[in-house]
Motif scaffolding. Sequence first.
Motif, PDB file in Angstrom:
ATOM      1  N   LYS A 162       7.928  -1.277  -8.846  1.00  0.00           N
ATOM      2  CA  LYS A 162       6.487  -1.239  -8.784  1.00  0.00           C
ATOM      3  C   LYS A 162       5.988  -0.068  -9.608  1.00  0.00           C
ATOM      4  O   LYS A 162       6.822   0.895  -9.881  1.00  0.00           O
ATOM      5  CB  LYS A 162       6.221  -1.059  -7.303  1.00  0.00           C
ATOM      6  CG  LYS A 162       4.702  -0.897  -7.003  1.00  0.00           C
ATOM      7  CD  LYS A 162       4.372  -0.619  -5.743  1.00  0.00           C
ATOM      8  CE  LYS A 162       2.595  -0.492  -5.480  1.00  0.00           C
ATOM      9  NZ  LYS A 162       2.250  -0.575  -4.201  1.00  0.00           N
ATOM     10  N   MET A 164       2.447   2.138 -10.771  1.00  0.00           N
ATOM     11  CA  MET A 164       1.031   2.591 -10.495  1.00  0.00           C
ATOM     12  C   MET A 164       0.698   3.423 -11.809  1.00  0.00           C
ATOM     13  O   MET A 164       1.185   4.348 -12.029  1.00  0.00           O
ATOM     14  CB  MET A 164       0.716   3.385  -9.226  1.00  0.00           C
ATOM     15  CG  MET A 164       1.070   2.353  -8.015  1.00  0.00           C
ATOM     16  SD  MET A 164       0.745   3.481  -6.430  1.00  0.00           S
ATOM     17  CE  MET A 164      -0.861   2.986  -6.158  1.00  0.00           C
ATOM     18  N   LEU A 171      -7.359   4.804  -9.636  1.00  0.00           N
ATOM     19  CA  LEU A 171      -6.273   3.879  -9.852  1.00  0.00           C
ATOM     20  C   LEU A 171      -6.468   2.548 -10.871  1.00  0.00           C
ATOM     21  O   LEU A 171      -7.673   2.031 -10.739  1.00  0.00           O
ATOM     22  CB  LEU A 171      -5.802   3.167  -8.287  1.00  0.00           C
ATOM     23  CG  LEU A 171      -4.534   1.996  -8.355  1.00  0.00           C
ATOM     24  CD1 LEU A 171      -3.413   2.719  -8.866  1.00  0.00           C
ATOM     25  CD2 LEU A 171      -4.733   1.482  -7.154  1.00  0.00           C
ATOM     26  N   ASP A 174      -1.868  -1.465 -10.414  1.00  0.00           N
ATOM     27  CA  ASP A 174      -1.001  -1.423  -9.293  1.00  0.00           C
ATOM     28  C   ASP A 174      -0.237  -2.651  -9.446  1.00  0.00           C
ATOM     29  O   ASP A 174      -0.564  -3.887  -8.923  1.00  0.00           O
ATOM     30  CB  ASP A 174      -1.784  -1.255  -8.171  1.00  0.00           C
ATOM     31  CG  ASP A 174      -1.063  -1.063  -6.705  1.00  0.00           C
ATOM     32  OD1 ASP A 174       0.387  -1.183  -6.683  1.00  0.00           O
ATOM     33  OD2 ASP A 174      -1.385  -0.896  -5.718  1.00  0.00           O
TER      34      ASP A 174
END
Length: 175
Positions: A162, A164, A171, A174
Motif C-alpha cells: 500500500k 499513500m 491525501l 491511496d
Amino acid sequence: MTKFNYKMIVLMFVISILLLYLIGCNKNEESSGEIKIFEINNTEEILGKKNEQDVQIKKHFMILNPPKDLKKLKEIIEKYSKEHPVDEEKKDIEGKNRIFDMSFYRESKELPRDWEPDEGYMNTDRLEHHKNDLIAYIVWSDAKPQKEYNVYDKNKEGQINKRMRFMEDQLLSDK
C-alpha cells in the motif's frame, strides 16, 4: 554431602535466573517496541554545481519499529521533520533553489541499525541498494515549500502492499 550438592544446584539455578532476568531487562529498542528515528551516518548528499540554479540536499534516516498504519507513519515523519528542520541547517547555501529530500528506511537484515555505506575496492554497499527498505520520504523546495509525503507498507521482499501520498495534510492518493 548431598545437602551441599543440593544447595549448590539451587544457588546455580538462582544465579542463572537472575542472569536471564538482567539480560531481559536490557532489551534493545526493537524488542521494546519504541519508535526511534535517527540519521544514518555518512549518507548526507548535496548535489548541484556552482553554476546551476538548483541544489539538492538529501538526508537519510532509519526508523526503528515503524507503525504499520500509514497515516501514523506520516504523522511521525512529519513531526520529526518539524523537530529537526533540514532547511534551517542548510541556510548557508544561499542564492539557489534548495530542494530537500528526506528518506526514511526500516531496519532489516540487509540494512541493520548500525549500517554505513561501504565503498570498498571489491565490495560496494550504498543506500540505493536498499530501496526495499525505503518506507517513507518527504520532498519540498524553496520554490515549492509545500511538503509532499510518500509512505509505504512493504512486505519483507520490498514489494509495495500500500502507498499513500500527501501534499501537507491533503491525501492525494491511496493505493
